[in-house]
Each structure stands twice: as structure tokens, then as C-alpha cells.
Design an enzyme around this catalytic site. Structure first.
Site, PDB file in Angstrom:
ATOM      1  N   GLU A  97       0.946  -1.187   0.058  1.00  0.00           N
ATOM      2  CA  GLU A  97       0.073  -0.092  -0.028  1.00  0.00           C
ATOM      3  C   GLU A  97       0.854   1.349  -0.033  1.00  0.00           C
ATOM      4  O   GLU A  97       0.327   2.398  -0.778  1.00  0.00           O
ATOM      5  CB  GLU A  97      -0.852  -0.074   1.037  1.00  0.00           C
ATOM      6  CG  GLU A  97      -2.155   0.680   1.083  1.00  0.00           C
ATOM      7  CD  GLU A  97      -3.225   0.755   2.157  1.00  0.00           C
ATOM      8  OE1 GLU A  97      -3.385  -0.634   2.345  1.00  0.00           O
ATOM      9  OE2 GLU A  97      -3.599   1.369   2.574  1.00  0.00           O
ATOM     10  N   GLU A 103       2.172   1.443  -3.228  1.00  0.00           N
ATOM     11  CA  GLU A 103       0.949   2.180  -4.258  1.00  0.00           C
ATOM     12  C   GLU A 103       0.619   3.477  -4.185  1.00  0.00           C
ATOM     13  O   GLU A 103       0.577   4.294  -4.939  1.00  0.00           O
ATOM     14  CB  GLU A 103      -0.545   1.319  -4.029  1.00  0.00           C
ATOM     15  CG  GLU A 103      -1.453   1.615  -4.893  1.00  0.00           C
ATOM     16  CD  GLU A 103      -2.837   0.778  -4.343  1.00  0.00           C
ATOM     17  OE1 GLU A 103      -2.903   0.231  -3.476  1.00  0.00           O
ATOM     18  OE2 GLU A 103      -3.696   1.044  -5.309  1.00  0.00           O
ATOM     19  N   CYS A 151      -8.373  -2.064   4.018  1.00  0.00           N
ATOM     20  CA  CYS A 151      -8.357  -3.112   4.913  1.00  0.00           C
ATOM     21  C   CYS A 151      -9.753  -3.724   5.563  1.00  0.00           C
ATOM     22  O   CYS A 151      -9.867  -4.807   6.089  1.00  0.00           O
ATOM     23  CB  CYS A 151      -7.354  -3.301   5.908  1.00  0.00           C
ATOM     24  SG  CYS A 151      -6.230  -1.999   5.768  1.00  0.00           S
ATOM     25  N   SER A 178      -7.474   1.620  -2.289  1.00  0.00           N
ATOM     26  CA  SER A 178      -6.284   0.700  -2.761  1.00  0.00           C
ATOM     27  C   SER A 178      -6.593  -0.740  -3.072  1.00  0.00           C
ATOM     28  O   SER A 178      -7.470  -1.232  -2.706  1.00  0.00           O
ATOM     29  CB  SER A 178      -5.389   0.825  -1.292  1.00  0.00           C
ATOM     30  OG  SER A 178      -4.313  -0.341  -1.346  1.00  0.00           O
ATOM     31  N   LYS A 236     -15.200  -9.745   7.956  1.00  0.00           N
ATOM     32  CA  LYS A 236     -14.232 -10.823   7.419  1.00  0.00           C
ATOM     33  C   LYS A 236     -15.022 -12.113   7.046  1.00  0.00           C
ATOM     34  O   LYS A 236     -14.308 -12.841   6.149  1.00  0.00           O
ATOM     35  CB  LYS A 236     -13.127 -11.091   8.564  1.00  0.00           C
ATOM     36  CG  LYS A 236     -12.333  -9.797   8.878  1.00  0.00           C
ATOM     37  CD  LYS A 236     -11.197  -9.786   7.876  1.00  0.00           C
ATOM     38  CE  LYS A 236     -10.641  -8.330   7.978  1.00  0.00           C
ATOM     39  NZ  LYS A 236      -9.972  -8.017   7.056  1.00  0.00           N
ATOM     40  N   GLU A 239     -16.005 -11.376   3.663  1.00  0.00           N
ATOM     41  CA  GLU A 239     -14.621 -11.033   2.843  1.00  0.00           C
ATOM     42  C   GLU A 239     -14.277 -12.333   2.105  1.00  0.00           C
ATOM     43  O   GLU A 239     -14.040 -12.484   0.763  1.00  0.00           O
ATOM     44  CB  GLU A 239     -13.731 -10.241   3.492  1.00  0.00           C
ATOM     45  CG  GLU A 239     -12.739 -10.002   2.582  1.00  0.00           C
ATOM     46  CD  GLU A 239     -11.480  -9.299   3.435  1.00  0.00           C
ATOM     47  OE1 GLU A 239     -11.297  -9.502   4.612  1.00  0.00           O
ATOM     48  OE2 GLU A 239     -10.711  -8.169   2.911  1.00  0.00           O
ATOM     49  N   GLU A 290     -13.470 -12.343  -5.735  1.00  0.00           N
ATOM     50  CA  GLU A 290     -12.063 -12.313  -5.770  1.00  0.00           C
ATOM     51  C   GLU A 290     -10.876 -12.556  -4.942  1.00  0.00           C
ATOM     52  O   GLU A 290      -9.827 -12.466  -5.288  1.00  0.00           O
ATOM     53  CB  GLU A 290     -12.129 -10.511  -5.761  1.00  0.00           C
ATOM     54  CG  GLU A 290     -12.977  -9.807  -6.806  1.00  0.00           C
ATOM     55  CD  GLU A 290     -14.384  -9.811  -6.004  1.00  0.00           C
ATOM     56  OE1 GLU A 290     -14.636  -9.703  -4.698  1.00  0.00           O
ATOM     57  OE2 GLU A 290     -15.291  -9.496  -6.738  1.00  0.00           O
ATOM     58  N   CYS A 349     -10.447  -1.843  14.576  1.00  0.00           N
ATOM     59  CA  CYS A 349     -10.734  -3.169  14.789  1.00  0.00           C
ATOM     60  C   CYS A 349     -10.753  -3.511  16.297  1.00  0.00           C
ATOM     61  O   CYS A 349     -11.592  -4.382  16.834  1.00  0.00           O
ATOM     62  CB  CYS A 349      -9.583  -3.945  14.222  1.00  0.00           C
ATOM     63  SG  CYS A 349      -9.142  -3.750  12.768  1.00  0.00           S
TER      64      CYS A 349
END
Lengths: 158, 571
Positions: free
Chosen positions: B276, B279, B296, B316, B355, B358, B363, B500
Site C-alpha cells: 500500500e 501504491e 483493509c 487501494s 471478514k 470477505e 475475488e 478493529c
């Protein structure tokens, strides 16, 4: 211009407060509140779909399925209640396999609960596309439904 | 300051505050089920009633006035509360023994405190459908007491409004639009509703069964990773003070449960920063799409796909640390250890509900193999540990398994709002200038405020940064950018308020003080780490040298990056 765009364009200051009048106008125009209408109203008034659905389900007046060919209005006013309209309603619901506010899958019948329709002397009363049936007992229901199944409405209500 | 009289004693109160606040400050316990600290009162549950001049008034919706007198535990007030509890129980399934919130339920606790011992009211119970449509959350409206806190957190804190009150009177339910179920709704699976739910009506979709089955399967090689937020949160479930760092005993506990390898997600947090950071530097130098926004937080990513599809190019392309760890395990680690990736069952312990969603994203499949096979939350791990008779207090600390566990302070602070930004700046500064920052502590991005902004000078260029947590805060900022604001280059967004450490998968009943303690603990771990910037992590350097090549290189692109797409949901 869609129906909803037209309705909203007629409001002087459309916003959150306009939700109920808009829902009423949409139902007046289309006969029911469709999923697409809820989403479009949400975009126009900047309200989430869940909120609109919540408000609309709070009121008995809104329905989410189109009327059937034959719309059965069951009077749940005081006189009809005293004369047993609750049992009558549940018999109609059982015979058709749908609840009040719903439409049969074949689109033939819908049930609508109405408050007093001014025929207390005939209680309990139901009206099918405006045809009144007086002093109906639960056991009359199959006969009435059979009658309407066999004929076509002269003109669709909506 | 004004004086009021509570239970015949003088109590000081601030002008204009709610009676409930003054009563609680005086150390008197008046229960509530619907009260939501920080939001206007809703007055739904009526449990906070106090007696004033013979009448009952809800203290949560009464403003104090000079000389006001009330009795919080008069016979009348207590009887009213008990009756409310009994009425709630009359339409509640009596299945506490089987409920995920058994022993940790506000309704159960109140029934106990108010001495409910008989079923005074009996009648028809509502019939409700369980909503198990989503991969992350379950809703059980039968257990719902209609306090409305989930609706409020969803609308007022997260700006999602996936659910609302539907119907009227005894038929009222909390529902999604058209009763479609969460999977069709705009729910982003942040799980904040679970944390405010007083009963078991909202809960995570549990994966403990499949994890135990995998461990029992001799053909499976079962590995686990734990997120940076877990070690500073899980101790609370075993009676430790909030914020006590437990990664040593945690590693030991996970091995005792039967995991073959235990990895620390902080390592791939460092890897995320490498990608990141590179990037960001590339976008910054080559006039790419800015501001760049972190990716994230899977709840935030889903929110962006639904509500800000026009800004997806700002996100990102980096996968989250969880997914990077998953990909590195099934590729680098499998190759190095000579294990067939198809035999690896990869588990992650996360403070997060989203999560779970996710890992199901298309993907996140690599040649048909999922990066991660199962996600369990902090709460589910606590249950597994208790099932196995494991107590963190009596387990000797053990290190995590290398090579995928050596962490830096930068990787560890990912767990708090502001941490990703601070970690990224430490490395981006190095990438842009070739020098290390004079002071690694970037204090302007620390703290529990919903939005933090700063201008950082890198080599004479001013870089605008913002850190937001909570999706309402995020959407406020994004609306400013949509409206033309252009002074920001890098933004960190976390779906959960505080990041988190306050995730939807964390233990129930967390106080703001506990969240602050977890945050403090993370910064103290960071301070004491040997390496404090991700690019200095020797195992990360080795991973690039041996396997990945360079950040943003071909292999990184295949394993560590992803893409996003507009998501059509009912919203």
C-alpha cells in the site's frame, strides 16, 4: 417522466416529511406500492428503503401487491365485528390461502380490510368489487368464492 | 451545577443533562435496555422509570431541574420494571440454555436481578423466521425485544439503514426492506448491531464447528492466524484488565486447540504496508487517482461498493492483511514446507464480522482455492477455548510460528483507528525520501475521535491525510470530496468506530474505557518493538527476496491485490 417523478414534481418542498403523501399518491395511481416504487421514492426523497418499507407497513392503508381481479373488502367495523366478521375474515383467508392485504398467486382474488362501509344493518358485510353481500356467515364463503371464480369482472377495478 | 434529590439524598447534576445520567453518576444503578450512550433518548423500554411525586417518569428522557426529587427504587418503580421484564419474557422463547448469549444477556440478567421466578403472563408467542441469508450475521427476531438499538447504530452511527421497524403493534418486527433478509439488503456486515443487542437476536454466523471438524480430520493441515486486535482484547473474557497483551498465551492456547501452525496477522499487516505504501508513492509521483483510501476493512469496502461506486478507483487495490496472509500461506508457505495447498485448512481469528463475508468474495479465490477457509471472531475463539478447558491466565506464553509471524510495531497498530495511516506514513516517508522519520510517533492520527486530519510535510511537499472510523463519519468526509474538496491525498477508513479494537466480533459489553485501554496497549507494544516500520521487518524483506520480488510486482499483483465493483443492493 415516471409516475413518482410526476408526483414529487408537484410537491412544493419534497423531503422526508413528504413520504406519506407520496406513498398515498403512488398507491392511488398504481393500486399498490411496488418494490420498484419504494426504491425510487427512496432515491427521490433521500430515504433508505428499509425506512420507507417500515413506514408503509405501519399503516393498514398501504398494500404491497396489486389487487386481484376480484377484490374482497371485508368490513371490520364495530357492527360487523359484533356480528362475527373476525371469523368470516379468517375463513376467507383460509379458503384462499392468503392473508389480508395479499393477492392469490393466480391474481384472481385479493383481500382488503376496510373500516365501516356504512352498511351496518346488513352486518357482517363484504363487498366484492363493489357488490355487497349481506349477513355473510363463514359457511357462505365457499359458495361466494365459487360464484366469482366462474365469472369475469365486467371491468377491472384498477 | 444544580441540586436534585435522589432517594432522599442530595445529588449534584449538570444543568440540562438527563436525569438518568445524574443518577448513574451518583453510583445508583437504574437499568435500561434501549438507552444508547451518545445518541438522543428513545424512551422505548421504560425500564429506567423512577417515581416522581407519585408518578412514574422515564429518567432517560427527563431533563434535570433544580430541586427535582425522585425515588429510583420505590416499590412502585421496582414493580413497574419487573412487570416490563415479565411482559418481555412472555413473548420470548424460553431457550436460554441453548442461546449464544446465555450468561451474557441483558434480559436474562435483569430477570435475575428483579427476581422473576414465575411465568405470570402467558399467551401467544410471535412466530418469526430466522434470517440466515447472509454469510456473516444471523438474525433471530423471536428473541428481539424491539429496543431499537440495532436500528439506531445501523442508521445513526453507520449510515447504512439496512434494518428498521416494520409493521405495527404486536406484529412489529425489526426487518430488512421487503423482509428480504440481510443478504439482499444494504447490510455491510460490520456487526456493530450485535454488540448493542441486549439479547441473542443478533449474532455472528458461527464457524467453530467446521474449524473443529478440520482439526479432527487427519488429512488436513490446519493453520491459524490471529489479527493484531485479538491479543489486546481477548484477555477480558478471562478476567484480565482491558488492554492486557496476551499474544504469548494466545499462541499457546491455539496450539492446544490443535492448530498445526499459528501465525500473527501483524506480519501481513507489514506486507500490506509494503504494497500500500508503494501504491501510494506510485499514485503520488505519477499523478494517479488521489486521495487513496485504505481497503483493509471489508465492511467499509462493501459500503463503498454500494454507496460510493463512483469512488472505487480511490480505494487501494491491496487485499486486507487477513487475505494477504491467506494467500501467502497457501503459496509461499505451502511451497516452502512442501505441503499441498489443497490440504491446508486456513483459519483466521478476527475481531470482525465482515471478514466472514470477505472470504466468500469471488475475488478472494486464487485459481479456485480460497485464501482463507474459515473465519472465527474473538467471541468464537473464547467459546472454543472454554470448550477445551483453556484459561489464558494459566497458559505459558509461546511464540508464534515463523517465518510468517515476525511483526513490527507498525503492523501491530493496524488494530486501531489511525494505525494503518501511521504505519503507512512511516514507510511512505522512507520510500519518498530514502530517510527514516525523525520521530516515528505520528500522534495527530491517534485517538478515538471519529475524524482526524493533518498535513504532513514530506520533502517540502505537503501531504493531506485524514483518518475516519464509523461509516457515518466516512460518508460525511466522502461527501466533501464528492463536492470538490481536494486537499487530501491519503485517507484511512475503518467501518467500526475506533477501528478493529472495537470490531463487531469483539467481546460483548465493551465499554469505551476498555476500547481506550486496548488502544493504549497497542501503542505501548509498538513503542517496545525492535522494529517499528514495516519496511524494516527482516522477514518481510526475505519474503520479497525469496518469493515475491518487489512491491507491486507480478507475483504481488496476482496474490496480494484485488479489485472492487459496484454492488446493487436494496438501499
Amino acid at each position: 417522466m415516471s409516475v413518482i417523478e410526476k408526483i414529487i414534481s408537484q410537491l412544493s418542498n419534497p423531503g422526508r416529511d413528504s413520504l406519506i403523501p407520496v406513498l398515498q399518491a403512488v398507491q392511488e395511481e398504481e393500486g399498490f406500492i411496488s418494490r420498484e416504487s419504494v426504491i425510487e421514492i427512496g432515491k427521490a426523497l433521500d430515504l433508505p428503503a428499509s425506512k420507507i418499507y417500515g413506514v408503509a407497513t405501519f399503516y393498514n392503508q398501504f398494500r404491497f401487491t396489486p389487487y386481484g381481479k376480484w377484490n374482497i373488502q371485508v368490513c371490520r367495523g364495530t357492527a360487523c365485528h359484533v356480528k362475527g366478521s373476525a371469523a368470516l375474515l379468517s375463513r376467507i383467508e383460509r379458503e384462499l390461502g392468503i392473508g389480508a392485504g395479499e393477492t392469490t398467486k393466480d391474481g384472481f382474488f385479493s383481500i382488503e380490510i376496510v373500516s365501516c362501509i356504512g352498511a351496518c344493518g346488513l352486518a357482517p358485510v363484504i363487498a366484492v368489487n363493489g357488490n355487497f353481500h349481506a349477513r355473510v356467515t363463514p359457511d357462505d364463503v365457499p359458495v361466494i368464492l365459487k360464484h366469482y371464480r366462474s365469472i369475469q369482472p365486467e371491468e377491472s377495478k384498477q | 451545577m444544580i441540586q436534585i434529590e435522589v432517594n432522599n439524598r442530595q445529588v449534584e447534576a449538570n444543568k440540562g443533562e438527563l436525569l438518568l445520567t445524574a443518577i448513574r453518576r451518583a453510583g445508583i444503578k437504574v437499568p435500561t435496555l434501549c438507552h444508547f450512550e451518545g445518541l438522543p433518548p428513545s424512551g422505548a423500554c421504560r425500564l429506567c422509570v423512577v417515581e416522581m411525586d407519585g408518578r412514574l417518569a422515564p429518567s432517560c428522557a427527563t431533563t434535570v431541574s433544580e430541586g427535582m426529587k425522585c425515588q429510583t427504587h420505590s416499590a412502585k418503580a421496582v414493580r413497574a420494571r419487573k412487570t416490563i421484564i415479565e411482559l418481555l419474557l412472555a413473548d420470548h422463547p424460553d431457550d436460554c440454555l441453548y442461546c449464544v448469549r446465555n450468561g451474557n444477556c441483558d434480559l436474562q440478567t435483569l430477570a435475575e436481578e428483579y427476581g422473576v421466578r414465575t411465568r405470570r403472563y402467558q399467551g401467544e408467542k410471535s412466530s418469526c423466521h430466522l434470517d440466515v441469508s447472509s454469510p456473516a450475521l444471523e438474525r433471530d427476531p423471536a428473541k428481539c425485544i424491539l429496543c431499537g438499538k440495532c436500528v439506531r447504530v445501523c442508521e445513526e452511527i453507520q449510515n447504512v439503514s439496512a434494518i428498521d421497524f416494520v409493521g405495527r403493534g404486536s406484529k412489529t418486527r425489526i426487518e430488512t426492506a421487503f423482509n428480504d433478509g440481510l443478504n439482499m439488503s444494504s447490510c455491510v456486515f460490520c456487526g456493530q448491531c450485535i454488540k448493542v443487542c441486549p439479547t441473542g437476536a443478533l449474532r455472528e454466523k458461527s464457524s467453530t464447528k467446521e474449524v473443529l471438524e478440520a482439526i479432527a480430520d487427519p488429512d488436513k493441515y490446519v493453520v491459524v492466524q490471529h489479527a493484531p486486535a485479538i491479543s489486546v482484547s481477548i484477555g477480558e473474557a478471562f478476567g484480565l484488565k482491558p488492554g492486557v497483551e496476551c499474544s504469548g498465551p494466545l499462541n499457546g492456547a491455539l496450539r492446544r486447540i490443535g492448530f498445526d501452525k499459528v501465525f500473527d496477522t501483524s506480519f501481513t499487516a507489514d506486507l500490506t504496508i509494503m504494497e500500500e505504501g508503494a501504491e501510494f508513492v506510485s499514485r503520488f509521483k505519477n499523478k494517479g487517482k488521489l486521495p487513496m483510501i485504505t481497503s483493509c476493512s471489508p465492511g467499509w469496502v462493501k459500503y463503498a461498493e454500494q454507496f460510493y461506486p463512483d469512488m472505487l478507483d480511490n480505494l487501494s487495490s491491496c487485499k486486507s492483511p487477513q487475505q494477504m496472509m491467506g494467500a501467502v500461506i497457501k503459496n509461499y508457505f505451502a511451497e516452502k514446507s512442501n505441503i499441498d495447498p489443497k490440504k491446508i485448512f486456513s483459519v483466521s481469528v478476527m475481531p470482525c464480522i465482515a471478514k466472514k463475508f470477505e472470504v466468500t468474495r469471488d475475488e478472494m479465490l486464487n485459481d479456485g482455492v480460497p485464501d482463507i477457509d474459515a473465519v472465527i471472531t474473538t467471541r468464537e475463539l473464547v467459546r472454543l477455548m472454554k470448550m477445551r478447558g483453556l484459561d489464558l491466565n494459566s497458559i505459558e506464553p509461546e511464540p508464534a510460528d515463523n517465518p510468517l509471524s515476525l511483526k513490527t510495531g507498525a503492523g501491530k497498530i493496524f488494530a486501531t483507528s489511525g494505525g494503518v495511516m501511521e504505519a503507512a506514513l512511516r514507510s511512505a516517508y522512507f520510500l519518498l525520501t530514502g530517510k527514516e522519520l525523525d520521530s516515528l510517533d505520528i500522534k495527530v492520527v491517534r485517538g478515538l475521535e471519529g475524524r482526524k486530519e493533518a498535513k504532513i510535510n514530506i520533502n517540502g511537499t505537503e501531504v493531506g491525510i485524514a483518518v475516519v472510523s464509523g461509516l457515518k463519519n466516512a460518508s460525511d468526509l466522502l461527501d466533501e470530496i464528492r463536492a470538490g474538496r481536494s486537499d487530501l491525498h491519503f485517507i484511512e477508513i475503518m467501518a467500526c468506530p475506533g477501528g478493529c479494537i472495537n470490531g463487531g466480533g469483539q467481546p460483548i459489553g465493551v465499554t469505551p474505557e476498555a476500547v481506550a485501554a486496548r488502544m493504549k496497549s497497542l501503542y505501548s507494544i509498538d513503542k517496545n518493538e525492535k522494529y517499528r516500520a514495516s519496511h524494516l521487518n527482516p522477514d518481510i524483506q526475505k519474503l520479497y527476496k525469496d518469493y515475491l520480488g518487489e512491491p507491486l510486482g507480478h507475483k504481488s499483483h496476482k496474490l496480494l491485490h484485488t479489485h472492487y465493483a459496484k454492488r446493487d443492493v436494496v438501499k
